[in-house]
Design a protein around this motif. Structure first.
Motif, PDB file in Angstrom:
ATOM      1  N   ASN A   1      45.458  37.105  55.977  1.00 20.05           N
ATOM      2  CA  ASN A   1      45.496  38.244  55.060  1.00 20.05           C
ATOM      3  C   ASN A   1      45.150  39.468  55.914  1.00 20.05           C
ATOM      4  O   ASN A   1      44.064  39.488  56.490  1.00 20.05           O
TER       5      ASN A   1
ATOM      6  N   GLY B   1      31.076  32.951  46.744  1.00 17.17           N
ATOM      7  CA  GLY B   1      32.317  33.439  47.318  1.00 17.17           C
ATOM      8  C   GLY B   1      32.304  33.157  48.812  1.00 17.17           C
ATOM      9  O   GLY B   1      31.231  33.037  49.415  1.00 17.17           O
ATOM     10  N   SER B   2      33.487  33.028  49.404  1.00 19.83           N
ATOM     11  CA  SER B   2      33.483  32.823  50.856  1.00 19.83           C
ATOM     12  C   SER B   2      33.040  34.100  51.546  1.00 19.83           C
ATOM     13  O   SER B   2      32.573  34.069  52.683  1.00 19.83           O
ATOM     14  N   ASP B   3      33.136  35.216  50.851  1.00 20.99           N
ATOM     15  CA  ASP B   3      32.629  36.474  51.397  1.00 20.99           C
ATOM     16  C   ASP B   3      31.148  36.368  51.794  1.00 20.99           C
ATOM     17  O   ASP B   3      30.753  36.798  52.873  1.00 20.99           O
TER      18      ASP B   3
ATOM     19  N   PHE C   1      41.451  40.315  57.955  1.00 23.92           N
ATOM     20  CA  PHE C   1      40.568  40.644  56.839  1.00 23.92           C
ATOM     21  C   PHE C   1      39.441  41.574  57.332  1.00 23.92           C
ATOM     22  O   PHE C   1      38.764  41.270  58.318  1.00 23.92           O
TER      23      PHE C   1
ATOM     24  N   SER D   1      38.813  31.389  44.893  1.00 24.56           N
ATOM     25  CA  SER D   1      39.258  32.650  44.301  1.00 24.56           C
ATOM     26  C   SER D   1      40.770  32.831  44.271  1.00 24.56           C
ATOM     27  O   SER D   1      41.268  33.681  43.546  1.00 24.56           O
ATOM     28  N   LYS D   2      41.501  32.086  45.059  1.00 23.60           N
ATOM     29  CA  LYS D   2      42.929  32.363  45.173  1.00 23.60           C
ATOM     30  C   LYS D   2      43.723  31.302  44.411  1.00 23.60           C
ATOM     31  O   LYS D   2      43.968  31.474  43.233  1.00 23.60           O
TER      32      LYS D   2
ATOM     33  N   THR E   1      38.009  28.958  49.674  1.00 29.43           N
ATOM     34  CA  THR E   1      37.578  29.717  48.496  1.00 29.43           C
ATOM     35  C   THR E   1      38.215  29.163  47.229  1.00 29.43           C
ATOM     36  O   THR E   1      39.301  28.573  47.281  1.00 29.43           O
TER      37      THR E   1
ATOM     38  N   ARG F   1      33.122  33.528  41.852  1.00 27.83           N
ATOM     39  CA  ARG F   1      32.555  33.704  43.190  1.00 27.83           C
ATOM     40  C   ARG F   1      32.061  32.390  43.764  1.00 27.83           C
ATOM     41  O   ARG F   1      30.859  32.103  43.816  1.00 27.83           O
TER      42      ARG F   1
ATOM     43  N   ASP G   1      39.115  31.015  58.592  1.00 22.63           N
ATOM     44  CA  ASP G   1      39.027  31.333  57.162  1.00 22.63           C
ATOM     45  C   ASP G   1      40.329  30.891  56.499  1.00 22.63           C
ATOM     46  O   ASP G   1      41.349  31.560  56.608  1.00 22.63           O
TER      47      ASP G   1
ATOM     48  N   TYR H   1      43.749  31.010  52.186  1.00 26.55           N
ATOM     49  CA  TYR H   1      45.110  30.839  51.648  1.00 26.55           C
ATOM     50  C   TYR H   1      45.713  29.497  52.004  1.00 26.55           C
ATOM     51  O   TYR H   1      46.919  29.290  51.822  1.00 26.55           O
TER      52      TYR H   1
HETATM   53  C1  LIG Z   1      40.147  36.796  49.318  1.00 23.49           C
HETATM   54  C2  LIG Z   1      39.660  36.446  50.676  1.00 23.49           C
HETATM   55  C3  LIG Z   1      38.373  35.976  50.872  1.00 23.49           C
HETATM   56  C4  LIG Z   1      37.329  36.149  49.821  1.00 23.49           C
HETATM   57  O1  LIG Z   1      37.163  35.084  49.082  1.00 23.49           O
HETATM   58  P1  LIG Z   1      35.939  35.028  48.050  1.00 23.49           P
HETATM   59  O2  LIG Z   1      35.680  33.565  48.057  1.00 23.49           O
HETATM   60  O3  LIG Z   1      36.474  35.544  46.778  1.00 23.49           O
HETATM   61  O4  LIG Z   1      34.804  35.808  48.570  1.00 23.49           O
HETATM   62  C5  LIG Z   1      37.991  35.550  52.124  1.00 23.49           C
HETATM   63  N1  LIG Z   1      38.838  35.638  53.156  1.00 23.49           N
HETATM   64  C6  LIG Z   1      40.080  36.117  53.015  1.00 23.49           C
HETATM   65  C7  LIG Z   1      40.951  36.217  54.197  1.00 23.49           C
HETATM   66  C8  LIG Z   1      40.515  36.560  51.779  1.00 23.49           C
HETATM   67  O5  LIG Z   1      41.713  37.118  51.646  1.00 23.49           O
END
Ligand SMILES: *Cc1c(COP(=O)(O)O)cnc(C)c1O
Length: 351
Positions: free
Chosen positions: A157, A82-84, A108, A210-211, A208, A219, A182, A185
């Protein structure tokens, strides 16, 4: 007796919405499931993975799929759980205890969190009242406060607003700090700096799966930058940070160009429909304002955001409420899900 140190004692867990409501529009996930044929192919491939062996430590195939999709060299890409995870590794790697790091507010929440864990000094610049980023103020803050690292989301975000590519590049040229953009989106907008970030010694981009790609469960995220930055991150991350199933599945999805592009377009269309619907209601009733969005969600600002969020919940819709911002963030969903949102919002303001 063992007692927690002050840093650990002050931690509180990340709290996503967990209420089981039928319409889940609180986490900016994709509403599109993978096509059945691809799911079956992934299942077959995953059955032949040697699960007794560690995954590829370099995540080669995954990084190559991402690199090919975006036209960047795989050497300039590091993969994360995940980018987290990458946000955490980036802050731990490029900041030393006591360094100043900068964010924009609102943004974020994880940036401040990982900066806190790294024991660094947090410098925050507030957006304008309309949530636009005051770029010159950010540049001045970085220069005046000896900021080592600036991190922000673009598009943002939770605001949904975006900064143009030329502005990001001007920022990177105007500060000595490492600028971390980041782009979680950016699949929904067209102002990425991914293609040029490796030409800068102080520009790192996060992406990411994830979106837009609809792979939140896997992840998988990426950081892209010049060789020096990526080399440091490769050395700093955990050895097998992306598991074999995720490497395999995300690489396969990233290779499906039409699927990825089509999914992003469908989510953008849904966001446009949701935004237009909210705007129509706002023109009739007033009382709230939907913020123009470059993402797959629409954030609405209103005095009693908690009451609107409750009305959505009562209608079976889980949105994300931001008390401090007096706002509710609503992810774009299927036609039916958007209709449920719009009907709940209309009913709320018709009262
Ligand atoms: C959803 C989101 C992430 C997290 O992405 P993952 O890859 O699921 O960890 C990172 N940065 C922002 C701004 C997000 O909204």
């Amino acid at each position: 007796m063992y007692t927690l140190n002050e840093k650990a004692a002050r931690l509180t867990p990340y709290a996503p919405n967990t209420e089981a409501l039928p319409v889940r529009l609180d986490a900016n996930e994709s509403f599109l499931p993978l096509p059945d044929a691809l799911r079956e192919k992934l299942l077959r491939e995953s059955l032949s993975l040697p699960l007794n062996r560690y995954p590829d430590p370099e995540a080669r195939a995954l990084r190559e799929s991402f690199a090919a999709r975006h036209g960047v060299p795989a050497e300039n890409v590091v993969a994360g759980n995940g980018s987290d995870e990458l946000i955490s590794v980036v802050l731990q790697t490029f900041l030393q205890k006591g360094d100043a790091f900068a964010t924009v507010s609102p943004d974020f929440s994880m940036y401040a969190f990982y900066g806190y864990l790294a024991e660094c000094r947090h410098v925050e610049t507030k957006t304008e009242e309309d949530w636009r980023i005051p770029l010159d103020k950010v540049i001045a803050t970085c220069n005046n406060e000896n900021v080592r690292l600036l991190i922000f989301s673009n598009p943002c975000n939770p605001t949904g607003r975006g900064l143009a590519r030329e502005e990001i590049l001007r920022l990177a040229r105007s500060v000595p700090a490492l600028v971390v953009v980041d782009e979680a989106y950016m699949d929904f907008w067209d102002q990425s700096v991914l293609d040029v970030c490796a030409e800068y010694d102080n520009l790192l981009v996060l992406r990411t799966c994830s979106k837009a790609l609809g792979l939140a469960a896997l992840r998988v995220g990426f950081a892209v930058g010049n060789g020096t930055l990526i080399g440091a991150l490769q050395a700093a991350r955990s050895p097998y940070n992306v598991n074999a199933l995720s490497q395999c599945a995300a690489a396969a999805v990233l290779r499906e160009k039409e699927l990825c592009d089509g999914a992003a377009q469908a989510l953008i269309a849904s966001k446009r429909a949701l935004e237009a619907g909210l705007r129509r209601i706002e023109e009739e009733t007033g009382g709230f304002s939907p913020v123009p969005s470059c993402t797959n969600f629409v954030t609405v600002r209103l005095q009693d955001a908690a009451a609107l969020n409750d009305a959505l919940r009562a209608a079976g819709v889980s949105a994300r409420y931001f008390g401090g911002l007096s706002a509710v963030r609503i992810t774009a969903g299927t036609e039916e899900e958007n209709a449920a949102v719009l009907s709940a919002v209309r009913d709320y303001f018709a009262k």
